[in-house]
Design a protein around this motif. Structure first.
Motif, PDB file in Angstrom:
ATOM      1  N   VAL A  73       0.990  -1.216  -0.018  1.00 18.49           N
ATOM      2  CA  VAL A  73      -0.042  -0.158   0.037  1.00 18.49           C
ATOM      3  C   VAL A  73       0.960   1.248  -0.023  1.00 18.49           C
ATOM      4  CG1 VAL A  73      -1.831   1.354   1.239  1.00 18.49           C
ATOM      5  CG2 VAL A  73      -1.963  -1.367   1.152  1.00 18.49           C
ATOM      6  N   ALA A  74       0.575   1.934  -0.897  1.00 20.43           N
ATOM      7  CA  ALA A  74       1.299   3.492  -0.994  1.00 20.43           C
ATOM      8  C   ALA A  74       0.360   4.608  -1.026  1.00 20.43           C
ATOM      9  CB  ALA A  74       2.232   3.332  -2.138  1.00 20.43           C
ATOM     10  N   ALA A  75       0.813   5.797  -0.772  1.00 20.68           N
ATOM     11  CA  ALA A  75       0.282   7.068  -0.843  1.00 20.68           C
ATOM     12  C   ALA A  75       0.900   7.764  -2.005  1.00 20.68           C
ATOM     13  CB  ALA A  75       0.077   7.789   0.179  1.00 20.68           C
ATOM     14  N   GLY A  76      -0.081   8.611  -2.701  1.00 23.30           N
ATOM     15  CA  GLY A  76       0.573   9.299  -3.807  1.00 23.30           C
ATOM     16  C   GLY A  76       0.013  10.840  -3.600  1.00 23.30           C
ATOM     17  N   TYR A  77       1.014  11.804  -3.880  1.00 19.66           N
ATOM     18  CA  TYR A  77       0.836  13.178  -3.715  1.00 19.66           C
ATOM     19  C   TYR A  77       1.104  14.063  -5.012  1.00 19.66           C
ATOM     20  CZ  TYR A  77       1.595  11.200   0.805  1.00 19.66           C
ATOM     21  OH  TYR A  77       1.621  10.318   2.040  1.00 19.66           O
ATOM     22  N   ALA A  78       0.580  15.054  -5.151  1.00 17.10           N
ATOM     23  CA  ALA A  78       0.856  15.841  -6.423  1.00 17.10           C
ATOM     24  C   ALA A  78      -0.136  17.229  -6.175  1.00 17.10           C
ATOM     25  CB  ALA A  78       0.195  15.213  -7.656  1.00 17.10           C
ATOM     26  N   VAL A  79       0.257  18.196  -6.911  1.00 19.91           N
ATOM     27  CA  VAL A  79      -0.644  19.403  -7.097  1.00 19.91           C
ATOM     28  C   VAL A  79      -1.529  19.157  -8.535  1.00 19.91           C
ATOM     29  CG1 VAL A  79      -0.943  21.772  -7.049  1.00 19.91           C
ATOM     30  CG2 VAL A  79       0.931  20.703  -5.653  1.00 19.91           C
ATOM     31  N   LEU A  80      -2.618  18.932  -8.153  1.00 21.58           N
ATOM     32  CA  LEU A  80      -3.533  18.943  -9.708  1.00 21.58           C
ATOM     33  C   LEU A  80      -3.953  20.360 -10.118  1.00 21.58           C
ATOM     34  CD1 LEU A  80      -5.963  15.972  -8.682  1.00 21.58           C
ATOM     35  CD2 LEU A  80      -3.565  16.054  -9.934  1.00 21.58           C
ATOM     36  N   MET A  81      -3.569  20.382 -11.293  1.00 18.97           N
ATOM     37  CA  MET A  81      -3.854  21.813 -12.018  1.00 18.97           C
ATOM     38  C   MET A  81      -4.932  21.902 -13.241  1.00 18.97           C
ATOM     39  SD  MET A  81      -0.026  23.399 -11.839  1.00 18.97           S
ATOM     40  CE  MET A  81       0.590  23.771 -10.437  1.00 18.97           C
ATOM     41  N   ASN A  82      -5.968  22.656 -13.212  1.00 16.51           N
ATOM     42  CA  ASN A  82      -6.710  22.695 -14.061  1.00 16.51           C
ATOM     43  C   ASN A  82      -6.724  23.954 -14.825  1.00 16.51           C
ATOM     44  OD1 ASN A  82      -8.842  22.564 -15.582  1.00 16.51           O
ATOM     45  ND2 ASN A  82     -10.527  22.095 -14.205  1.00 16.51           N
ATOM     46  N   HIS A  83      -5.939  24.001 -16.009  1.00 12.51           N
ATOM     47  CA  HIS A  83      -5.988  25.052 -16.814  1.00 12.51           C
ATOM     48  C   HIS A  83      -7.013  25.482 -17.933  1.00 12.51           C
ATOM     49  CE1 HIS A  83      -2.091  26.080 -14.928  1.00 12.51           C
ATOM     50  NE2 HIS A  83      -1.832  24.524 -15.099  1.00 12.51           N
ATOM     51  N   THR A  84      -8.126  24.639 -17.509  1.00  9.24           N
ATOM     52  CA  THR A  84      -9.320  24.758 -18.578  1.00  9.24           C
ATOM     53  C   THR A  84     -10.038  25.579 -17.714  1.00  9.24           C
ATOM     54  OG1 THR A  84     -10.865  23.250 -17.876  1.00  9.24           O
ATOM     55  CG2 THR A  84      -8.828  22.544 -19.126  1.00  9.24           C
ATOM     56  N   ASP A  85     -11.426  26.121 -18.368  1.00  9.06           N
ATOM     57  CA  ASP A  85     -12.382  26.855 -17.780  1.00  9.06           C
ATOM     58  C   ASP A  85     -13.548  25.994 -17.456  1.00  9.06           C
ATOM     59  OD1 ASP A  85     -11.089  29.256 -18.435  1.00  9.06           O
ATOM     60  OD2 ASP A  85     -11.626  29.454 -20.672  1.00  9.06           O
ATOM     61  N   ALA A  86     -13.314  24.884 -17.408  1.00  7.15           N
ATOM     62  CA  ALA A  86     -14.305  23.705 -17.148  1.00  7.15           C
ATOM     63  C   ALA A  86     -13.908  23.122 -15.614  1.00  7.15           C
ATOM     64  CB  ALA A  86     -14.781  23.037 -17.900  1.00  7.15           C
ATOM     65  N   ALA A  87     -14.690  23.146 -14.763  1.00  8.12           N
ATOM     66  CA  ALA A  87     -14.283  22.487 -13.344  1.00  8.12           C
ATOM     67  C   ALA A  87     -14.275  20.984 -13.891  1.00  8.12           C
ATOM     68  CB  ALA A  87     -15.178  22.654 -12.333  1.00  8.12           C
ATOM     69  N   ASP A  88     -13.571  20.366 -13.129  1.00  7.69           N
ATOM     70  CA  ASP A  88     -13.558  18.897 -13.303  1.00  7.69           C
ATOM     71  C   ASP A  88     -13.267  18.146 -11.946  1.00  7.69           C
ATOM     72  OD1 ASP A  88     -13.481  16.658 -14.720  1.00  7.69           O
ATOM     73  OD2 ASP A  88     -12.001  17.129 -16.499  1.00  7.69           O
ATOM     74  N   THR A  89     -13.312  16.732 -12.054  1.00 14.53           N
ATOM     75  CA  THR A  89     -13.258  16.055 -10.507  1.00 14.53           C
ATOM     76  C   THR A  89     -12.224  15.045 -11.015  1.00 14.53           C
ATOM     77  OG1 THR A  89     -15.328  16.690  -9.963  1.00 14.53           O
ATOM     78  CG2 THR A  89     -14.525  14.747  -8.713  1.00 14.53           C
ATOM     79  N   LEU A  90     -11.346  14.801  -9.933  1.00 15.41           N
ATOM     80  CA  LEU A  90     -10.364  13.315 -10.176  1.00 15.41           C
ATOM     81  C   LEU A  90     -11.392  12.362  -9.366  1.00 15.41           C
ATOM     82  CD1 LEU A  90      -7.625  12.139 -10.720  1.00 15.41           C
ATOM     83  CD2 LEU A  90      -6.972  12.648  -8.115  1.00 15.41           C
ATOM     84  N   VAL A  91     -11.801  11.404 -10.249  1.00 13.34           N
ATOM     85  CA  VAL A  91     -12.472  10.308  -9.732  1.00 13.34           C
ATOM     86  C   VAL A  91     -11.772   8.991  -9.458  1.00 13.34           C
ATOM     87  CG1 VAL A  91     -14.786  11.396 -10.616  1.00 13.34           C
ATOM     88  CG2 VAL A  91     -13.379   9.880 -12.063  1.00 13.34           C
ATOM     89  N   SER A  92     -10.741   8.578 -10.147  1.00 10.76           N
ATOM     90  CA  SER A  92     -10.079   7.632 -10.088  1.00 10.76           C
ATOM     91  C   SER A  92      -8.694   7.668 -10.780  1.00 10.76           C
ATOM     92  CB  SER A  92     -10.880   6.245 -10.456  1.00 10.76           C
ATOM     93  OG  SER A  92     -10.881   6.656 -11.823  1.00 10.76           O
TER      94      SER A  92
END
Ligand SMILES: [Cu+2]
Length: 195
Positions: A73-92
């Motif tokens: 089991v491991a954890a993952g880290y990052a800064v997600l950046m959305n450079h678009t004009d539409a909101a999105d959602t990280l689902v999987s």
């Protein structure tokens, strides 16, 4: 570390609100991941908030810690950046040699840190960011088939609600980018040795 990112966040939030009023949410969002790459570069505000020239959805400085022998089991880290004009959602997310990936939140309950899957995924605002950080929201890799070693990179496909998929290389490292304490402040790394 969160405090240091706040100015950028506020910038993107105000840009986001201005955008929301002007533009209706895009209808008939293309289902192909390629559509994300087709989104033109974000204009000035986002560019000022971050030095790099970025477009579409991306993950900045993705990383995970080395696995102890036998650990799965491991954890993952990052800064997600959305450079678009539409909101999105990280689902999987998915990765070769990983049984499954969950998007987790972490909160202190009665003095104990507890994590659980985020219902519906992790929102990434239009022209905004979402952080995956130690002690906060993170990716959780289960049934990792092999021991991840310091120095290697692991390709992970991030899957968003829009249908966009982004492949990012998670760096396996003991210490987070910028020593974790000053993440988001690339201008001066001070007081850190050994990286
Ligand atoms: Cu977790």
């Amino acid at each position: 570390m969160r405090r240091l990112l706040l100015p950028a966040l506020l910038l993107t939030l105000t840009a986001c609100q201005a955008g929301d009023e002007a533009a209706a949410p895009p209808v008939a969002a293309p289902t192909e991941a390629a559509a994300v790459a087709a989104v033109p570069d974000a204009p000035a505000p986002a560019a000022e908030a971050h030095a790099h020239a970025h477009a579409g959805l991306m993950a900045h400085e993705p990383w995970s810690r080395p696995l102890a022998p036998g650990a799965t089991v491991a954890a993952g880290y990052a800064v997600l950046m959305n450079h678009t004009d539409a909101a999105d959602t990280l689902v999987s997310a998915r990765a070769d040699g990983v049984g499954r990936v969950e998007v987790h939140s972490m909160a202190e309950v009665d003095g104990v840190m507890q994590m659980r899957p985020i219902e519906g995924g992790l929102p990434v605002p239009a022209q905004g960011i979402a952080q995956l950080v130690p002690g906060g929201n993170h990716l959780m890799f289960f049934d990792v088939a092999r021991t991840w070693a310091e120095g290697e990179t692991v390709p992970v496909t991030l899957v968003f609600a829009s249908g966009a998929e982004v492949v990012v290389e998670f760096a396996i490292r003991n210490e987070g980018p910028g020593g974790m304490a000053d993440h988001g402040d690339h201008a001066h790394h001070e007081g850190h040795e050994g990286h």
